[in-house]
Structures are given as C-alpha cells and as structure tokens.
Design an enzyme around this catalytic site. Structure first.
Site, mmCIF file in Angstrom:
data_model
loop_
_atom_site.group_PDB
_atom_site.id
_atom_site.type_symbol
_atom_site.label_atom_id
_atom_site.label_comp_id
_atom_site.label_asym_id
_atom_site.label_seq_id
_atom_site.Cartn_x
_atom_site.Cartn_y
_atom_site.Cartn_z
ATOM 1 N N ARG A 172 64.775 184.577 92.299
ATOM 2 C CA ARG A 172 64.852 183.552 91.258
ATOM 3 C C ARG A 172 64.863 182.160 91.892
ATOM 4 O O ARG A 172 64.195 181.248 91.445
ATOM 5 C CB ARG A 172 66.100 183.768 90.407
ATOM 6 C CG ARG A 172 65.923 184.778 89.297
ATOM 7 C CD ARG A 172 65.466 186.164 89.777
ATOM 8 N NE ARG A 172 65.371 187.127 88.701
ATOM 9 C CZ ARG A 172 66.380 187.894 88.305
ATOM 10 N NH1 ARG A 172 67.542 187.837 88.929
ATOM 11 N NH2 ARG A 172 66.222 188.743 87.303
ATOM 12 N N ASP A 201 61.351 190.021 92.393
ATOM 13 C CA ASP A 201 61.684 190.103 90.971
ATOM 14 C C ASP A 201 60.519 189.537 90.171
ATOM 15 O O ASP A 201 59.503 189.141 90.753
ATOM 16 C CB ASP A 201 63.004 189.368 90.662
ATOM 17 C CG ASP A 201 63.800 190.089 89.586
ATOM 18 O OD1 ASP A 201 63.256 190.239 88.479
ATOM 19 O OD2 ASP A 201 64.943 190.521 89.851
ATOM 20 N N HIS A 274 60.980 194.627 86.594
ATOM 21 C CA HIS A 274 61.164 193.398 87.393
ATOM 22 C C HIS A 274 60.031 193.216 88.416
ATOM 23 O O HIS A 274 60.268 192.766 89.535
ATOM 24 C CB HIS A 274 62.523 193.411 88.111
ATOM 25 C CG HIS A 274 63.689 193.186 87.180
ATOM 26 N ND1 HIS A 274 63.961 191.967 86.608
ATOM 27 C CD2 HIS A 274 64.657 194.030 86.729
ATOM 28 C CE1 HIS A 274 65.049 192.062 85.843
ATOM 29 N NE2 HIS A 274 65.487 193.312 85.886
ATOM 30 N N ASP A 337 66.607 199.003 87.782
ATOM 31 C CA ASP A 337 67.329 198.465 86.628
ATOM 32 C C ASP A 337 66.367 197.927 85.578
ATOM 33 O O ASP A 337 65.221 197.621 85.871
ATOM 34 C CB ASP A 337 68.252 197.322 87.077
ATOM 35 C CG ASP A 337 67.471 196.188 87.746
ATOM 36 O OD1 ASP A 337 66.608 196.502 88.588
ATOM 37 O OD2 ASP A 337 67.699 195.008 87.420
ATOM 38 N N GLU A 338 66.885 197.835 84.380
ATOM 39 C CA GLU A 338 66.250 197.112 83.277
ATOM 40 C C GLU A 338 64.734 197.303 83.230
ATOM 41 O O GLU A 338 63.978 196.344 83.348
ATOM 42 C CB GLU A 338 66.586 195.612 83.395
ATOM 43 C CG GLU A 338 68.080 195.358 83.374
ATOM 44 C CD GLU A 338 68.453 193.895 83.580
ATOM 45 O OE1 GLU A 338 69.409 193.458 82.925
ATOM 46 O OE2 GLU A 338 67.814 193.195 84.387
ATOM 47 N N TRP A 408 76.743 198.877 88.215
ATOM 48 C CA TRP A 408 76.878 197.464 87.824
ATOM 49 C C TRP A 408 77.263 197.267 86.370
ATOM 50 O O TRP A 408 77.922 196.320 86.017
ATOM 51 C CB TRP A 408 75.612 196.676 88.173
ATOM 52 C CG TRP A 408 74.401 196.915 87.318
ATOM 53 C CD1 TRP A 408 73.525 197.954 87.422
ATOM 54 C CD2 TRP A 408 73.921 196.097 86.245
ATOM 55 N NE1 TRP A 408 72.531 197.830 86.489
ATOM 56 C CE2 TRP A 408 72.738 196.696 85.750
ATOM 57 C CE3 TRP A 408 74.360 194.907 85.660
ATOM 58 C CZ2 TRP A 408 72.006 196.143 84.687
ATOM 59 C CZ3 TRP A 408 73.617 194.366 84.616
ATOM 60 C CH2 TRP A 408 72.465 194.975 84.135
ATOM 61 N N TYR A 433 80.422 189.976 89.521
ATOM 62 C CA TYR A 433 79.190 189.182 89.463
ATOM 63 C C TYR A 433 79.562 187.722 89.733
ATOM 64 O O TYR A 433 80.161 187.046 88.906
ATOM 65 C CB TYR A 433 78.487 189.375 88.108
ATOM 66 C CG TYR A 433 77.483 190.495 88.192
ATOM 67 C CD1 TYR A 433 77.783 191.655 88.902
ATOM 68 C CD2 TYR A 433 76.215 190.394 87.619
ATOM 69 C CE1 TYR A 433 76.864 192.680 89.027
ATOM 70 C CE2 TYR A 433 75.287 191.420 87.740
ATOM 71 C CZ TYR A 433 75.624 192.556 88.449
ATOM 72 O OH TYR A 433 74.709 193.570 88.584
ATOM 73 N N ASP A 435 77.766 185.254 89.969
ATOM 74 C CA ASP A 435 76.976 184.231 89.256
ATOM 75 C C ASP A 435 77.632 183.879 87.929
ATOM 76 O O ASP A 435 77.230 182.920 87.273
ATOM 77 C CB ASP A 435 75.529 184.697 89.028
ATOM 78 C CG ASP A 435 75.425 185.991 88.215
ATOM 79 O OD1 ASP A 435 76.345 186.829 88.303
ATOM 80 O OD2 ASP A 435 74.413 186.156 87.499
ATOM 81 N N TRP A 485 73.452 186.550 91.828
ATOM 82 C CA TRP A 485 72.152 186.348 91.179
ATOM 83 C C TRP A 485 71.927 184.852 91.047
ATOM 84 O O TRP A 485 72.884 184.099 90.825
ATOM 85 C CB TRP A 485 72.140 187.025 89.815
ATOM 86 C CG TRP A 485 72.344 188.511 89.907
ATOM 87 C CD1 TRP A 485 73.498 189.191 89.692
ATOM 88 C CD2 TRP A 485 71.358 189.487 90.266
ATOM 89 N NE1 TRP A 485 73.303 190.538 89.887
ATOM 90 C CE2 TRP A 485 71.987 190.749 90.234
ATOM 91 C CE3 TRP A 485 70.002 189.416 90.603
ATOM 92 C CZ2 TRP A 485 71.324 191.933 90.540
ATOM 93 C CZ3 TRP A 485 69.335 190.588 90.894
ATOM 94 C CH2 TRP A 485 69.985 191.839 90.862
ATOM 95 N N THR A 486 70.676 184.434 91.163
ATOM 96 C CA THR A 486 70.494 182.986 91.363
ATOM 97 C C THR A 486 69.609 182.286 90.324
ATOM 98 O O THR A 486 69.012 181.264 90.616
ATOM 99 C CB THR A 486 69.914 182.743 92.772
ATOM 100 O OG1 THR A 486 68.649 183.430 92.865
ATOM 101 C CG2 THR A 486 70.841 183.246 93.854
ATOM 102 N N GLU A 487 69.549 182.855 89.117
ATOM 103 C CA GLU A 487 68.761 182.178 88.082
ATOM 104 C C GLU A 487 69.128 180.698 87.983
ATOM 105 O O GLU A 487 68.259 179.837 87.810
ATOM 106 C CB GLU A 487 69.020 182.822 86.709
ATOM 107 C CG GLU A 487 68.362 184.176 86.504
ATOM 108 C CD GLU A 487 69.293 185.327 86.848
ATOM 109 O OE1 GLU A 487 70.177 185.167 87.713
ATOM 110 O OE2 GLU A 487 69.112 186.415 86.255
HETATM 111 C C1 TNX Z 1 71.338 191.733 85.480
HETATM 112 S S1 TNX Z 1 72.318 193.493 87.728
HETATM 113 C C2 TNX Z 1 70.325 191.963 86.397
HETATM 114 C C3 TNX Z 1 69.690 190.839 87.101
HETATM 115 C C4 TNX Z 1 70.212 189.509 86.601
HETATM 116 C C5 TNX Z 1 71.695 189.580 86.396
HETATM 117 C C6 TNX Z 1 72.329 188.288 85.999
HETATM 118 C C7 TNX Z 1 70.902 193.948 87.565
HETATM 119 C C8 TNX Z 1 70.643 195.199 88.211
HETATM 120 N N1 TNX Z 1 70.007 193.222 86.841
HETATM 121 O O1 TNX Z 1 68.289 190.921 86.998
HETATM 122 O O2 TNX Z 1 69.868 188.523 87.515
HETATM 123 O O3 TNX Z 1 71.987 190.561 85.423
HETATM 124 O O4 TNX Z 1 73.725 188.340 86.044
#
Ligand code: TNX
Length: 563
Positions: A172, A201, A274, A337-338, A408, A433, A435, A485-487
């Site tokens: 990020r 990412d 991602h 993730d996600e 997480w 976390y 961040d 995390w560095t958004e």
């Molecule tokens: C969730 S933790 C994410 C990251 C984001 C973060 C922000 C994880 C496995 N995925 O992509 O940067 O939250 O806190």
C-alpha cells in the site's frame, strides 16, 4: 614560554577534570521484554568503563558479530566503545559464549554479573544476541560519555514463544531499503525474530521477478492514491502516480541484514485475491480478461486470479521459483485472505476446474474448495522445494492441509487450526493490528479505524481460553505477531508512530511469561522511550497522557467484563 606552559597546564587540568568527573550511572535489568528471572546479589557492582572489553571466542563468526553489535550499542548509549578481544582478560570484561547443554529452550541465555566481569552464555548464538539486547536496554541513557555501574547478580531468560513476528505491508505504501533496515533494528531491539513482509497486494507489486518484467513495469505503479477514508463517501484522490519495487539485489541485502540480527524474513505473495496489480500487467490471468488497473483505493476487489486457468499455476510456480532462491526462511506466506468468489462463480474455466477435481463434492462450497485446491497445489510445489506454507485463517474454510494458520479474524482460526492438528500464529485484529488508532482524539492522523491503545495490546492473553488446558494444543500455537498495514501510513515517521510503543506491549506477549503488571510495564516503557529518543525513532506518547490512560483503561476494563 610562560604562555605555552600556562596553555599546557590548562589543557592537562581540563583532561583530569573530565576524567575524574566522568559520571557513573546505574543500570537497571528490568527491561522490555521483562527477563524471566533477575536475581541481584549484594556486594560490589561491575563497572562498565573505558577499559572494559568484550571477549568472544576465536573462530565463532556469529558471536563475533554479536560482540561488534554490543560494542556499538554500548557506544550509542554511553559514548564508551569496548574493544573486542579473542583472549579472555583477567577482569573488566563482558565474555560471550554458548553452552548447548544449558537446560533451557532455544534462544535462551544467562547473564552472570560479578565485580570482575560479565559472562553472557547463550543456549545458542541467538541466545547470546538476546542477552546482548538485554544488556543494551539495561544501560541508563544520558548525554555525553559516562560509566555504568551494573549490579552483581544473575539473569536467566527464555522466550515464551518461538515465533515472534512483526509484519510490514509495503504494497500500500513502500519505504526505502534504509528504512526497512531501521525497522529490522527495531525488531532486534525487541527480541522479535520474524519479519512477515507483505510484498504484494492490489495496489502494488513490490518485488522484482526476472521472468515477469511487467510486474516491475506495470504492477508496481498505481496512477493515484485515495486520500480520504475508504469507508466514507466522497472519495478524493491525490492525482499523483505512486510506486516502486525492491530489486532482487536489495532483497538479498535486506535478508542478509536481518539474518545478522537473528531475524528471518517470511515473504508474503498474497493469492489468489489481492492480486489486481498482477492482472493489470497480465490480464489473461483474470477470469474476465480485463482491462484492469492497479488498485487506487483500499478494501477488497472482486477481480482475483483465475483458478481455472493452467496459466495461473504456471505463473505462480515461476514466481515462487525465484522467491525460494531469495528467501532462505522455511516458511512462505501465501496470503489467501479476502478472496471474493463472484468471478469464479461466473467463469467457465473455474467451473470446469471444479468439476474436473470433484470440488463440488468436497463438503465445502465449490469455490472455497477451488481456493483450497489452488493453495494446496502451490503448497505442494513449495514443499518440493523444501518450504512450508503459512496463510491467513480464511484458508481453513476450503479444508487446507499442511499449512500454518495466521489467525487474524479473532482467535477462531487458531482454535480451528489446532483442533485439526495444524500449527497457528495469533494476530487477532482486535488487539494486534498496529494500524488501528491508538487514541480516539480528533487530532490523530487518519487511520483505518478501531481503537487499540498500548494497554489493550498489553492486556491480550496470547492463548485462547478454549485450548489453554490442553498442553498438546498449546504447543501448536507457535507464537504471536503484530501487523502493520499501511493504507494510511504514507511516511516512515507514520510507520514508527504506529508501531512504537505498541511493539513494546507486543514483545511482552511474545517473550515474557510473567504475570502482567501494567503500571510496572509503563515504568519500563519510560526508560525505553529514552532509548528511542537517543536512536532517533519517532513514537506515540498517548500511554503517558493521563486522559488517554484513563480512556484506554476504561476500554480494557469494559472488554474484560464483556468476556
Ligand atoms: C485486512 S488482515 C486485510 C488487509 C488490510 C487490513 C487493514 C488481512 C489478511 N487482510 O488487506 O490491509 O485488514 O487493517
């Protein structure tokens, strides 16, 4: 003539005055992380002065390196610069050595302080390194040069967990090589032994891969960056292209820098979600074929790597063929993730792959099973190259085998993992976390949200109650990690501000087994802050502000009651 003599005597006088006035300050072994056992003996102290030397046995390079570090640590804080000897003097020494027969865990050490000298014995080389960190942090911090009086006694210390991680997202926002090294130094100061390096990412790919030059050309650059909070309406962008990547030479340099400080680097190549930045360069690897552009805002994107296309597997294997050469650490993090499944649901290739491997009959949703299939296949490739895999807790939902789970989304992932005999690392976003905001004040810089003051990190119990009574399951909890995390962390200063001093609470969870005592921890933290000042780290001071303290404490109490 007279003048010259006067000048001479004046010079001599000032020398004597300086010499006799060298102040002596007292060391304090109650450092962060708190050592397991500190026993102080009455009687004379050891004095660290300008003739103290560091002894390291001839021929042991790793110890010689730690000796050099220790000498420079002492120099940074006290202005003294102990010489390094390979023969043991009669007195006034700090002697380094290892003894593998010590009945202690890996990375443990014993410090024996007598009026004659200090003996630092590690179970292994890493133990000596951590003993050196304890000595360093026990030094008082003042201006100019000074001597240190070190109370006689014995310190016996071992880590609670073998895996002690800190994460850094450079996708990020990214930071120069020099800063990555400063971050590694910060980890070393806190006995943290693993850097989880989030290199890729949606918003940027940050590692040179020789076989795929478009990753550096296209995937590493985004056209602009969101400047407002991603969850609020009226998004604003800065209109400025942003990007960059680390060359393989830089990666090798950083890996070696970390290794010298007993730190492993675990690279993360996040897949199959991602990966928008990759699709921007290689659109044929997406389900729809694009067009795609490197992400400019935060959150989760629907476009992910196509899992039905054999070319995706070939691409990943080629990438990892280079990654395994660059990172000697046994683990590779595959993300996981996600990963939204909308594209896969509508993709003929993905659906065909599901049928081909009977993934619709796996007991999981077909697309989740497809993700597990993809991660499993890459995992097998990595295993054939001597690596183990780690992944975020989502990878459990497709029934992954043979992976270490990073929990997480709370502790559920950890519990499920160990119940299925899989190792796990705890990094619940609720507490770890870094961040998340450290204060509720409107004056804080923009963050992703949440509320995680230092006391909350410190209060975390890194062993889920559900498994605490089962020794075999507890053993599968390899350790604890903090995630950065560095958004919203555009600058190096912001990374330091968010990381320090929550890293101090983190290391106590990772290293120290003792009963918690937050007021005593805060006192130790005050001394750490003096070290940060001297070393030029930027850090947050909320933990010392009475109003912030009261809010944080009330929050922690509330959470404890709700449990
Ligand atoms: C969730 S933790 C994410 C990251 C984001 C973060 C922000 C994880 C496995 N995925 O992509 O940067 O939250 O806190």
């Amino acid at each position: 003539m007279l003048k010259a003599i006067a000048g001479f005597s004046c010079l001599a006088m000032s020398f004597i005055v300086t010499a006799c006035c060298t102040t002596t300050l007292e060391a304090d072994y109650r450092v962060i992380p708190l050592p397991e056992k500190i026993e102080i003996r009455s009687g004379s102290d050891f004095t660290l002065n300008s003739s103290t030397v560091i002894y390291t046995p001839d021929g042991n390079e790793r110890l010689a390196q730690t000796a050099a570090f220790l000498s420079s640590y002492i120099n940074e804080l006290t202005g003294l610069q102990p010489e390094i000897y390979t023969s043991l003097p009669d007195d006034n020494y700090i002697a380094l050595g290892t003894d593998p027969s010590l009945p202690m865990k890996a990375e443990s050490y014993v410090l024996d302080i007598t009026p004659k000298g200090i003996t630092l014995t590690g179970k292994d080389d890493a133990g000596v390194f951590y003993g050196a960190q304890t000595l360093r942090k026990s030094l008082p911090v003042s201006d100019g040069q000074y001597h240190v009086s070190m109370p006689s006694g014995r310190i016996t210390d071992s880590p609670r967990f073998g895996y002690r991680g800190l994460h850094l997202d450079v996708a990020r926002h990214m930071y120069p090589v020099e800063f990555i090294k400063k971050y590694i130094d910060l980890m070393a100061l806190h006995n943290i032994n693993t850097l989880h390096w989030h290199l890729t990412d949606d918003q940027g790919w940050r590692i040179e891969i020789k076989k795929y030059p478009r990753l550096a050309e296209i995937s590493s650059m985004r056209k602009e960056t969101l400047t407002t909070h991603w969850e609020l309406p009226d998004h604003k962008y800065d209109g400025t292209p942003y990007g960059g990547y680390y060359t393989q030479d830089e990666i090798r340099d950083i890996v070696a820098y970390a290794a010298a400080r007993h730190i492993d680097i675990m690279p993360e190549i996040d897949l199959p979600g991602h990966m928008l930045a990759v699709l921007a360069a290689y659109p044929e690897l997406g389900c729809t074929g694009g067009p795609y552009e490197v992400g400019t805002h935060w959150g989760v994107y629907d476009d992910v790597l196509c899992a039905g296309n054999e070319k995706s597997y070939e691409f990943l294997e080629n990438i990892f063929a280079e990654i395994v050469q660059l990172f000697p650490y046994k683990y590779i993090h595959l993300g996981g993730d996600e990963c939204p499944k909308v594209r896969w649901k509508a993709c003929p290739k993905c659906q065909k792959m599901i049928r081909k491997h009977h993934l619709h009959r796996s007991g999981h949703t077909p697309e989740e099973a497809l993700q597990a299939y993809m991660m499993g296949r890459i995992g097998d490739y990595l295993k054939a190259h001597g690596k183990s895999i780690m992944g975020w807790d989502e990878i459990l939902s497709g029934g992954i085998k043979n992976a270490t789970i990073m929990s997480w989304r709370g502790e559920k992932g950890c519990i499920e993992a160990v119940n299925n005999n899989l190792p796990a690392v705890l990094c619940p976003y609720s507490h770890l976390y870094l961040d998340f905001a450290q204060s509720r004040s409107k004056k804080e810089p923009l963050t992703i949200g949440g509320y995680t003051p230092v006391e909350k990190v410190y209060s975390y119990n890194p062993m889920p109650a559900e498994i605490a009574g089962d020794a075999a399951k507890c053993k599968l909890v390899l350790g604890v990690q903090g995630n950065v995390w560095t958004e919203y962390l555009k600058t190096e200063k912001m990374v330091e501000y968010m990381t320090i001093p929550r890293i101090d609470a983190l290391t106590e969870l990772q290293w120290t087994s003792a009963e918690k005592d937050y007021p005593a921890f805060l006192k130790r933290l005050e001394r750490m802050c003096k070290i940060y000042d001297k070393l030029g780290y930027h850090y947050a001071r909320h933990a010392f502000d009475p109003e912030e303290q009261a809010q944080a404490h009330a929050h922690v109490e509330e959470l404890a009651k709700a449990k």
